[in-house]
Design a protein around this motif. Structure first.
Motif, PDB file in Angstrom:
ATOM      1  N   PRO A   1       0.805  -1.238   0.000  1.00 31.56           N
ATOM      2  CA  PRO A   1       0.000   0.000   0.000  1.00 31.56           C
ATOM      3  C   PRO A   1       0.832   1.279   0.000  1.00 31.56           C
ATOM      4  O   PRO A   1       0.377   2.313  -0.482  1.00 31.56           O
ATOM      5  CB  PRO A   1      -0.824  -0.114   1.287  1.00 31.56           C
ATOM      6  CG  PRO A   1      -0.939  -1.583   1.529  1.00 31.56           C
ATOM      7  CD  PRO A   1       0.359  -2.174   1.035  1.00 31.56           C
ATOM      8  N   ASN A   2       2.074   1.212   0.499  1.00 32.33           N
ATOM      9  CA  ASN A   2       2.919   2.420   0.493  1.00 32.33           C
ATOM     10  C   ASN A   2       3.524   2.685  -0.886  1.00 32.33           C
ATOM     11  O   ASN A   2       4.320   3.617  -1.049  1.00 32.33           O
ATOM     12  CB  ASN A   2       4.033   2.297   1.534  1.00 32.33           C
ATOM     13  CG  ASN A   2       5.008   1.172   1.230  1.00 32.33           C
ATOM     14  OD1 ASN A   2       4.858   0.456   0.241  1.00 32.33           O
ATOM     15  ND2 ASN A   2       6.003   1.006   2.069  1.00 32.33           N
ATOM     16  N   GLY A   3       3.185   1.823  -1.886  1.00 31.02           N
ATOM     17  CA  GLY A   3       3.672   2.047  -3.236  1.00 31.02           C
ATOM     18  C   GLY A   3       4.931   1.278  -3.587  1.00 31.02           C
ATOM     19  O   GLY A   3       5.383   1.314  -4.729  1.00 31.02           O
ATOM     20  N   HIS A   4       5.485   0.552  -2.586  1.00 30.08           N
ATOM     21  CA  HIS A   4       6.716  -0.183  -2.865  1.00 30.08           C
ATOM     22  C   HIS A   4       6.414  -1.467  -3.643  1.00 30.08           C
ATOM     23  O   HIS A   4       5.554  -2.253  -3.241  1.00 30.08           O
ATOM     24  CB  HIS A   4       7.409  -0.527  -1.551  1.00 30.08           C
ATOM     25  CG  HIS A   4       8.723  -1.226  -1.758  1.00 30.08           C
ATOM     26  ND1 HIS A   4       9.873  -0.532  -2.068  1.00 30.08           N
ATOM     27  CD2 HIS A   4       9.045  -2.535  -1.760  1.00 30.08           C
ATOM     28  CE1 HIS A   4      10.851  -1.405  -2.228  1.00 30.08           C
ATOM     29  NE2 HIS A   4      10.382  -2.614  -2.046  1.00 30.08           N
ATOM     30  N   ASP A   5       7.134  -1.677  -4.756  1.00 30.41           N
ATOM     31  CA  ASP A   5       6.976  -2.904  -5.540  1.00 30.41           C
ATOM     32  C   ASP A   5       7.927  -3.965  -5.009  1.00 30.41           C
ATOM     33  O   ASP A   5       9.112  -3.969  -5.334  1.00 30.41           O
ATOM     34  CB  ASP A   5       7.283  -2.630  -7.017  1.00 30.41           C
ATOM     35  CG  ASP A   5       6.162  -1.845  -7.684  1.00 30.41           C
ATOM     36  OD1 ASP A   5       4.990  -2.140  -7.387  1.00 30.41           O
ATOM     37  OD2 ASP A   5       6.466  -0.938  -8.489  1.00 30.41           O
TER      38      ASP A   5
ATOM     39  N   GLY B   1      18.631 -14.196  -2.252  1.00 31.82           N
ATOM     40  CA  GLY B   1      18.606 -12.771  -2.597  1.00 31.82           C
ATOM     41  C   GLY B   1      18.880 -11.985  -1.322  1.00 31.82           C
ATOM     42  O   GLY B   1      18.642 -12.465  -0.223  1.00 31.82           O
ATOM     43  N   HIS B   2      19.377 -10.756  -1.523  1.00 34.85           N
ATOM     44  CA  HIS B   2      19.738  -9.940  -0.361  1.00 34.85           C
ATOM     45  C   HIS B   2      18.501  -9.586   0.465  1.00 34.85           C
ATOM     46  O   HIS B   2      17.368  -9.782   0.015  1.00 34.85           O
ATOM     47  CB  HIS B   2      20.450  -8.667  -0.841  1.00 34.85           C
ATOM     48  CG  HIS B   2      19.610  -7.847  -1.778  1.00 34.85           C
ATOM     49  ND1 HIS B   2      18.590  -7.034  -1.341  1.00 34.85           N
ATOM     50  CD2 HIS B   2      19.600  -7.763  -3.128  1.00 34.85           C
ATOM     51  CE1 HIS B   2      18.003  -6.477  -2.383  1.00 34.85           C
ATOM     52  NE2 HIS B   2      18.594  -6.900  -3.482  1.00 34.85           N
ATOM     53  N   SER B   3      18.737  -9.050   1.638  1.00 38.41           N
ATOM     54  CA  SER B   3      17.635  -8.598   2.488  1.00 38.41           C
ATOM     55  C   SER B   3      16.816  -7.546   1.739  1.00 38.41           C
ATOM     56  O   SER B   3      17.377  -6.629   1.136  1.00 38.41           O
ATOM     57  CB  SER B   3      18.231  -8.020   3.772  1.00 38.41           C
ATOM     58  OG  SER B   3      17.225  -7.428   4.522  1.00 38.41           O
ATOM     59  N   GLY B   4      15.496  -7.714   1.719  1.00 41.08           N
ATOM     60  CA  GLY B   4      14.630  -6.773   1.007  1.00 41.08           C
ATOM     61  C   GLY B   4      14.365  -7.163  -0.437  1.00 41.08           C
ATOM     62  O   GLY B   4      13.645  -6.460  -1.155  1.00 41.08           O
ATOM     63  N   ALA B   5      14.918  -8.296  -0.897  1.00 39.15           N
ATOM     64  CA  ALA B   5      14.753  -8.707  -2.301  1.00 39.15           C
ATOM     65  C   ALA B   5      13.341  -9.189  -2.622  1.00 39.15           C
ATOM     66  O   ALA B   5      12.958  -9.226  -3.791  1.00 39.15           O
ATOM     67  CB  ALA B   5      15.766  -9.806  -2.636  1.00 39.15           C
ATOM     68  N   GLY B   6      12.594  -9.588  -1.579  1.00 41.63           N
ATOM     69  CA  GLY B   6      11.218 -10.024  -1.814  1.00 41.63           C
ATOM     70  C   GLY B   6      10.927 -11.472  -1.426  1.00 41.63           C
ATOM     71  O   GLY B   6       9.833 -11.974  -1.702  1.00 41.63           O
ATOM     72  N   LYS B   7      11.882 -12.121  -0.749  1.00 41.00           N
ATOM     73  CA  LYS B   7      11.727 -13.545  -0.414  1.00 41.00           C
ATOM     74  C   LYS B   7      10.513 -13.790   0.483  1.00 41.00           C
ATOM     75  O   LYS B   7       9.690 -14.662   0.205  1.00 41.00           O
ATOM     76  CB  LYS B   7      13.000 -14.077   0.268  1.00 41.00           C
ATOM     77  CG  LYS B   7      14.272 -13.840  -0.537  1.00 41.00           C
ATOM     78  CD  LYS B   7      15.500 -14.429   0.150  1.00 41.00           C
ATOM     79  CE  LYS B   7      15.883 -13.763   1.458  1.00 41.00           C
ATOM     80  NZ  LYS B   7      16.288 -12.326   1.313  1.00 41.00           N
ATOM     81  N   SER B   8      10.420 -13.029   1.576  1.00 40.91           N
ATOM     82  CA  SER B   8       9.291 -13.230   2.500  1.00 40.91           C
ATOM     83  C   SER B   8       7.969 -12.913   1.823  1.00 40.91           C
ATOM     84  O   SER B   8       6.970 -13.606   2.047  1.00 40.91           O
ATOM     85  CB  SER B   8       9.428 -12.337   3.735  1.00 40.91           C
ATOM     86  OG  SER B   8      10.583 -12.657   4.437  1.00 40.91           O
ATOM     87  N   THR B   9       7.977 -11.895   1.005  1.00 40.17           N
ATOM     88  CA  THR B   9       6.744 -11.530   0.290  1.00 40.17           C
ATOM     89  C   THR B   9       6.291 -12.694  -0.579  1.00 40.17           C
ATOM     90  O   THR B   9       5.102 -13.040  -0.600  1.00 40.17           O
ATOM     91  CB  THR B   9       6.985 -10.263  -0.566  1.00 40.17           C
ATOM     92  OG1 THR B   9       7.342  -9.188   0.302  1.00 40.17           O
ATOM     93  CG2 THR B   9       5.755  -9.898  -1.369  1.00 40.17           C
ATOM     94  N   LEU B  10       7.227 -13.323  -1.293  1.00 37.87           N
ATOM     95  CA  LEU B  10       6.884 -14.450  -2.152  1.00 37.87           C
ATOM     96  C   LEU B  10       6.267 -15.586  -1.326  1.00 37.87           C
ATOM     97  O   LEU B  10       5.234 -16.154  -1.710  1.00 37.87           O
ATOM     98  CB  LEU B  10       8.146 -14.903  -2.897  1.00 37.87           C
ATOM     99  CG  LEU B  10       7.975 -15.922  -4.023  1.00 37.87           C
ATOM    100  CD1 LEU B  10       9.078 -15.743  -5.064  1.00 37.87           C
ATOM    101  CD2 LEU B  10       7.987 -17.345  -3.497  1.00 37.87           C
TER     102      LEU B  10
HETATM  103  P1  ADP Z   1      13.205 -10.317   2.034  1.00 41.83           P
HETATM  104  O1  ADP Z   1      12.411 -11.399   2.680  1.00 41.83           O
HETATM  105  O2  ADP Z   1      13.935 -10.769   0.803  1.00 41.83           O
HETATM  106  O3  ADP Z   1      14.113  -9.603   2.994  1.00 41.83           O
HETATM  107  P2  ADP Z   1      10.690  -8.856   1.929  1.00 41.83           P
HETATM  108  O4  ADP Z   1       9.749  -9.618   1.092  1.00 41.83           O
HETATM  109  O5  ADP Z   1      10.549  -8.946   3.402  1.00 41.83           O
HETATM  110  O6  ADP Z   1      12.191  -9.224   1.474  1.00 41.83           O
HETATM  111  O7  ADP Z   1      10.605  -7.324   1.539  1.00 41.83           O
HETATM  112  C1  ADP Z   1      10.713  -6.891   0.193  1.00 41.83           C
HETATM  113  C2  ADP Z   1      10.569  -5.398   0.160  1.00 41.83           C
HETATM  114  O8  ADP Z   1       9.210  -5.051   0.470  1.00 41.83           O
HETATM  115  C3  ADP Z   1      11.418  -4.661   1.169  1.00 41.83           C
HETATM  116  O9  ADP Z   1      11.866  -3.459   0.582  1.00 41.83           O
HETATM  117  C4  ADP Z   1      10.477  -4.396   2.300  1.00 41.83           C
HETATM  118  O10 ADP Z   1      10.860  -3.219   2.998  1.00 41.83           O
HETATM  119  C5  ADP Z   1       9.168  -4.205   1.595  1.00 41.83           C
HETATM  120  N1  ADP Z   1       8.005  -4.617   2.421  1.00 41.83           N
HETATM  121  C6  ADP Z   1       7.835  -5.800   3.022  1.00 41.83           C
HETATM  122  N2  ADP Z   1       6.658  -5.836   3.660  1.00 41.83           N
HETATM  123  C7  ADP Z   1       6.074  -4.626   3.447  1.00 41.83           C
HETATM  124  C8  ADP Z   1       4.837  -4.018   3.852  1.00 41.83           C
HETATM  125  N3  ADP Z   1       3.958  -4.701   4.582  1.00 41.83           N
HETATM  126  N4  ADP Z   1       4.596  -2.768   3.443  1.00 41.83           N
HETATM  127  C9  ADP Z   1       5.474  -2.092   2.696  1.00 41.83           C
HETATM  128  N5  ADP Z   1       6.653  -2.582   2.273  1.00 41.83           N
HETATM  129  C10 ADP Z   1       6.951  -3.842   2.651  1.00 41.83           C
END
Ligand code: ADP
Ligand code: ADP
Length: 222
Positions: A14-18, A37-46
């Protein structure tokens, strides 16, 4: 058979971050793969998209033969129960025994207690902690605590096991032990996807490696 399919998946928070951009990959039933992938690469999101803790902004996520966008809301708890999840900070409850920690998911889904006890002991046996079932998890080392977390994740016999930085707090030898446990579950047919930024560990394991960089899948190496 496909266990997981991502088709042109984007995730915008929602904050606009892809966090994910145009991600495509297939994981077949019975495969084991790392996601790095580095921290912030999107692993947890996936991983969250697979568990339906987040929804994609575009594209399709399939688990087995189910398009998750078409999964009826009522089915979401059942979907989650079919997936075992291991976290870095194992999220154990320290007000109850090791046995009760592993039994928790079965209690929540209303298992018959006798059947549940049998499954809990089988799971603890697989991670080598059956003799400690009555103890409090506080009495265990961090590697052993992570094993309890793994027992809890597999007590349902999930077809799919996801792990998010499962060795983040462990030294290299213990990390390798934990990875061998995942290989053991994989060898009996469980599909396994492990998110980790520990490249030296991943390179020692010789499995498929999916690499995310700034939300894009930049490499997929067998
Ligand atoms: P990883 O697991 O690889 O460290 P994440 O999936 O946690 O990566 O995060 C990917 C990017 O999305 C990061 O830049 C993180 O700050 C951002 N992010 C993760 N969760 C949220 C959220 N709920 N709202 C906004 N940005 C998010
Ligand atoms: P529109 O711009 O008309 O909304 P789009 O197809 O560009 O249509 O976007 C549809 C949705 O996907 C929107 O919610 C948008 O925020 C999101 N989106 C657009 N580009 C990306 C991207 N690269 N990654 C993830 N989400 C995206």
């Amino acid at each position: 058979m496909t266990a997981i399919r991502f088709s042109n998946v984007g995730k915008r928070y929602p904050n606009g971050h892809d966090a994910l951009k145009g991600v495509n990959f297939d994981l077949h039933s019975g495969e084991l793969a790392f996601l790095t992938g580095h921290s912030g690469a999107g692993k947890s999101t996936l991983l969250k998209l697979i568990m339906l803790m987040e929804r994609p902004s575009r594209g399709e996520v399939w688990v087995g033969d189910q398009d998750l966008a078409r999964l009826p809301r009522k089915q979401i708890p059942f979907h989650r129960r079919r997936i075992g999840v291991v976290f870095q900070n194992h999220q154990l409850l320290f007000d109850r025994s090791i046995f009760d920690n592993v039994a928790l998911p079965l209690q929540l889904s209303g298992y018959d207690p006798v059947d549940a006890a049998r499954r809990v002991r089988a799971a603890l046996d697989k991670v080598g902690l059956l003799s400690r079932e009555k103890l409090n998890p506080l009495t265990l080392s961090s590697g052993e605590q992570q094993r309890v977390g793994i027992a809890r994740a597999i007590v349902h016999k999930p077809k799919l096991l996801l792990a998010d930085e499962p060795t983040g707090n462990l030294d290299p030898a213990l990390s390798e032990d934990i990875m061998h446990l995942f290989e053991q579950f994989n060898s009996i047919g469980t599909t396994v996807l492990i998110a980790s930024h520990d490249l030296s560990l991943i390179n020692r394991m010789r499995h498929r490696v999916l690499t995310l960089k700034d939300g894009r899948m930049v490499a997929d190496v067998d």
